[in-house]
Design a protein around this motif. Structure first.
Motif, PDB file in Angstrom:
ATOM      1  N   ILE A 218      20.778 -19.996  -3.338  1.00 38.99           N
ATOM      2  CA  ILE A 218      20.948 -21.390  -2.902  1.00 38.99           C
ATOM      3  C   ILE A 218      21.395 -22.266  -4.057  1.00 38.99           C
ATOM      4  O   ILE A 218      21.838 -23.394  -3.848  1.00 38.99           O
ATOM      5  CB  ILE A 218      19.635 -21.915  -2.269  1.00 38.99           C
ATOM      6  N   GLY A 219      21.357 -21.756  -5.267  1.00 43.79           N
ATOM      7  CA  GLY A 219      21.827 -22.528  -6.409  1.00 43.79           C
ATOM      8  C   GLY A 219      21.496 -21.845  -7.717  1.00 43.79           C
ATOM      9  O   GLY A 219      20.696 -20.909  -7.771  1.00 43.79           O
ATOM     10  N   THR A 220      22.186 -22.315  -8.782  1.00 46.55           N
ATOM     11  CA  THR A 220      21.810 -21.941 -10.146  1.00 46.55           C
ATOM     12  C   THR A 220      21.310 -23.205 -10.819  1.00 46.55           C
ATOM     13  O   THR A 220      21.987 -24.247 -10.760  1.00 46.55           O
ATOM     14  CB  THR A 220      23.011 -21.374 -10.924  1.00 46.55           C
ATOM     15  N   VAL A 221      20.124 -23.143 -11.397  1.00 43.32           N
ATOM     16  CA  VAL A 221      19.605 -24.292 -12.145  1.00 43.32           C
ATOM     17  C   VAL A 221      19.308 -23.826 -13.568  1.00 43.32           C
ATOM     18  O   VAL A 221      18.387 -23.025 -13.784  1.00 43.32           O
ATOM     19  CB  VAL A 221      18.332 -24.866 -11.492  1.00 43.32           C
ATOM     20  N   TYR A 222      20.095 -24.319 -14.510  1.00 44.63           N
ATOM     21  CA  TYR A 222      19.827 -23.981 -15.906  1.00 44.63           C
ATOM     22  C   TYR A 222      18.523 -24.628 -16.354  1.00 44.63           C
ATOM     23  O   TYR A 222      18.164 -25.715 -15.892  1.00 44.63           O
ATOM     24  CB  TYR A 222      20.978 -24.467 -16.810  1.00 44.63           C
ATOM     25  N   HIS A 223      17.849 -23.976 -17.265  1.00 41.12           N
ATOM     26  CA  HIS A 223      16.620 -24.551 -17.800  1.00 41.12           C
ATOM     27  C   HIS A 223      16.908 -25.860 -18.529  1.00 41.12           C
ATOM     28  O   HIS A 223      18.014 -26.089 -19.009  1.00 41.12           O
ATOM     29  CB  HIS A 223      15.949 -23.578 -18.779  1.00 41.12           C
ATOM     30  N   GLY A 224      15.877 -26.717 -18.625  1.00 45.04           N
ATOM     31  CA  GLY A 224      16.010 -27.973 -19.364  1.00 45.04           C
ATOM     32  C   GLY A 224      14.746 -28.239 -20.157  1.00 45.04           C
ATOM     33  O   GLY A 224      13.668 -27.721 -19.826  1.00 45.04           O
TER      34      GLY A 224
ATOM     35  N   GLU B 164      23.233 -33.818 -22.636  1.00 46.62           N
ATOM     36  CA  GLU B 164      24.007 -33.885 -21.401  1.00 46.62           C
ATOM     37  C   GLU B 164      23.681 -32.727 -20.457  1.00 46.62           C
ATOM     38  O   GLU B 164      23.591 -32.906 -19.253  1.00 46.62           O
ATOM     39  CB  GLU B 164      25.518 -33.820 -21.703  1.00 46.62           C
ATOM     40  N   ARG B 165      23.532 -31.537 -21.025  1.00 46.35           N
ATOM     41  CA  ARG B 165      23.497 -30.341 -20.173  1.00 46.35           C
ATOM     42  C   ARG B 165      22.097 -29.757 -19.975  1.00 46.35           C
ATOM     43  O   ARG B 165      21.862 -29.086 -18.980  1.00 46.35           O
ATOM     44  CB  ARG B 165      24.395 -29.233 -20.761  1.00 46.35           C
ATOM     45  N   PHE B 166      21.183 -29.943 -20.920  1.00 41.25           N
ATOM     46  CA  PHE B 166      19.934 -29.191 -20.859  1.00 41.25           C
ATOM     47  C   PHE B 166      18.679 -30.046 -20.954  1.00 41.25           C
ATOM     48  O   PHE B 166      17.671 -29.625 -21.513  1.00 41.25           O
ATOM     49  CB  PHE B 166      19.948 -28.081 -21.927  1.00 41.25           C
ATOM     50  N   SER B 167      18.744 -31.252 -20.394  1.00 40.76           N
ATOM     51  CA  SER B 167      17.542 -32.099 -20.351  1.00 40.76           C
ATOM     52  C   SER B 167      16.678 -31.692 -19.164  1.00 40.76           C
ATOM     53  O   SER B 167      17.166 -31.152 -18.159  1.00 40.76           O
ATOM     54  CB  SER B 167      17.930 -33.564 -20.194  1.00 40.76           C
TER      55      SER B 167
ATOM     56  N   MET C  90      17.417 -30.883 -15.015  1.00 40.64           N
ATOM     57  CA  MET C  90      16.832 -29.724 -14.306  1.00 40.64           C
ATOM     58  C   MET C  90      16.050 -30.187 -13.080  1.00 40.64           C
ATOM     59  O   MET C  90      16.206 -29.632 -11.979  1.00 40.64           O
ATOM     60  CB  MET C  90      15.931 -28.924 -15.254  1.00 40.64           C
ATOM     61  N   ALA C  91      15.210 -31.224 -13.254  1.00 44.48           N
ATOM     62  CA  ALA C  91      14.391 -31.716 -12.140  1.00 44.48           C
ATOM     63  C   ALA C  91      15.290 -32.277 -11.028  1.00 44.48           C
ATOM     64  O   ALA C  91      15.028 -32.070  -9.835  1.00 44.48           O
ATOM     65  CB  ALA C  91      13.412 -32.770 -12.636  1.00 44.48           C
TER      66      ALA C  91
END
Lengths: 349, 349
Positions: free
Chosen positions: B152-158, B320-323, B327-328
């Motif tokens: 259902i999605g990819t969520v990178y860690h933050g 920009e990318r990994f906060s 993620m939330a």
């Protein structure tokens, strides 16, 4: 009665090699069918059974080199049992605990036989959290660490009467059969044989986990001319190996939950000299089917008394106490207590 | 939104020591609460959280010497989640697979983030058997062995922006941080440092499973005067260790699902020199936050180009990318797609 048997997937039912639980599931299943019950067996796909087989993985997981984790297959099996649960009067689980959360609402119509040791600190809180599941122990001693759990009965294991051949005479040697492991104490068996001056034959497998123990503790002891190590043997060789023995040595050092090999020896008419741990006092009739001892000295001394035992009487006691018919009968009584349909009653004419 | 977070019980949330999954669960939970959501955290009792904590065992199982088996505790946790399931709009599982059979009927309102490697042969049949569970990957590359699963999605860690301190200047050494294990390739890191003639500091733990590898393969390499082994470090020491480094070496040799240490380095402004495996091309912006290389030679050559990178720009790209806010936000969008209540809509006046 419509009965689901849910077996571990580690071995086939019956197992190709080692595997006590899967053998008992097989004996029980075949006997229930012989008695006219409808049995569905959830097990690995290479199982052999007269029941309807639901193949929950292509083959026994322990023998499949591609398998790293057995849990996914067991979860898929539970999902299949769940979907078909309404078809059965009783669900008989042999897989320890993974089914508990999923079958909470059907717990009253289930039976869970615990096949392993229960003296682990993680278990009391677990069984306390699932108090509605009726549990069966395979000996009374097995229950000791979990006295307050929801025990519905103890059912000793049983074997088909024609599985092993009665042997009226021995060839004089002592036998050790099972796993080479610290709790089975093959070192004690060797010490007993040496002190008694009687040949010992050891038929045992070595698990990877016990390889170091075997190399360091046991292999040096095998040089004795009295000791013969024959490796792992199959079902077909057991009648000869056990039946020709003067006694089976069972010098265990752990809370053995049952000890299938002891009743296998009895089936051959062979007495058992066993250390008094776990189920031993329940399974061995001291002075009839063997001797229960507390020490190496006691075991050596018991060998001198073996002639007082009657091999035919040992076989008879096995037939009275450890037949598969008796085991199936006791499980059926338990099934009737939990089944969704009441037991058939005699009609009053 | 009313959200249940279901964490592994191996470590506390956040973990006292090592434990990537439990750290991510902690960061996500705190951020969701900060944004005004109602979160209930199912986790070990020694967890620290602003959420309602449901303590599913007294303390982190991996650190409890009395615990032999983690499964009973996880099953008890699932039973508790099940009893309270109606209270939540969405159930977010971080425990791989044990929940699948039990939550089949609620699958549509659940999210399962897979945190580990997926290239094991037991997994495709499992996810095929439970196709209705929406899955989240932590990188696109992680999905490769399970392309047809229900992603259902990819969520990178933050990470929280204030977790690690930006360091505008380095002290010149190269850093290696993580576990000493064959797939993390500390030997490659040492070889790169030696060829470049630049000091390397190694902060890493050694798992019992990797003790032999450490003694036989790595310890002999630590004699080099360029190499300093500082052992395991805690969260409090990371800013200094990573921030003072000229680059983090990440010479991995396995399909890394995410690689948290890479974004920790970026948070400090420290570039990453990484071998191109698994998630690396997704996480590292080649030429901005580090260099992606294919060989030892490539890594040595990349060290010469480190001066072209701007540490402040690395920190900006991290923000920009990994906060944790990003993620939330992405998880909330996924929750809204599966939640039992529709997302609030703008009112038309």
């Amino acid at each position: 009665m419509r009965i689901a048997q849910i077996a571990p997937l580690a071995e086939a039912v019956p197992p190709k090699l080692y595997g006590g639980t899967e053998r008992i599931v097989s004996y029980l299943t075949e006997e229930l069918i012989r008695q006219g019950h409808e049995v569905t067996l959830f097990a690995s796909g290479d199982s052999c059974t007269s029941a309807e087989l639901v193949a929950c993985c292509p083959r026994a997981l322990r023998l499949d080199p591609a398998v790293r984790d057995q849990v996914p297959y067991t979860l898929m099996m539970l999902d299949q049992v769940r979907r078909r649960a309404a078809e059965f009067d009783v669900l008989h689980f042999h897989i320890d605990m993974l089914h508990f959360p999923l079958f909470r609402d059907l717990a009253a119509h289930s039976v869970t036989t615990l096949h392993g040791r229960l003296d682990l600190p993680d278990l009391p809180p677990f069984y306390q959290a699932f108090p509605e599941f009726p549990l069966v122990s395979i000996s009374n001693s097995q229950r000791r660490p979990l006295q307050s759990a929801n025990w519905i009965g103890t059912v000793y294991h049983g074997l088909p009467l024609d599985l092993l051949r009665f042997s009226p005479r021995s060839m004089g040697y002592l036998a050790f059969l099972g796993r080479i492991s610290p709790e089975k104490r093959p070192d004690r068996a060797i010490e007993i044989a040496r002190r008694a001056g009687i040949p010992l034959r050891i038929a045992a497998k070595v698990d990877p986990a016990d390889q170091n123990y075997f190399e360091q503790q046991i292999r040096p002891l095998l040089n004795d001319p009295l000791v013969e190590y024959v490796g792992e043997i199959g079902e077909a060789e057991k009648s000869e190996f056990l039946g020709n023995a003067r006694a089976l040595l069972f010098p265990i050092d752990w809370p053995e939950p049952f000890g299938l090999v002891a009743i296998e020896a009895m089936a051959c008419g062979t007495p058992v000299i066993a250390f008094s741990h776990g189920s031993v006092p329940e399974v061995i009739d001291d002075g009839v089917t063997g001797f229960i001892v507390e020490s190496i000295e006691g075991a050596v001394e018991a060998i001198d008394r073996l002639d007082r035992l009657d091999r035919a009487a040992i076989r008879r006691r096995f037939e009275e106490r450890f037949s598969v018919e008796r085991m199936a009968q006791e499980y059926l009584e338990i099934y009737r207590r939990v089944a969704r349909v009441p037991a058939p009653r005699f009609r009053v004419a």
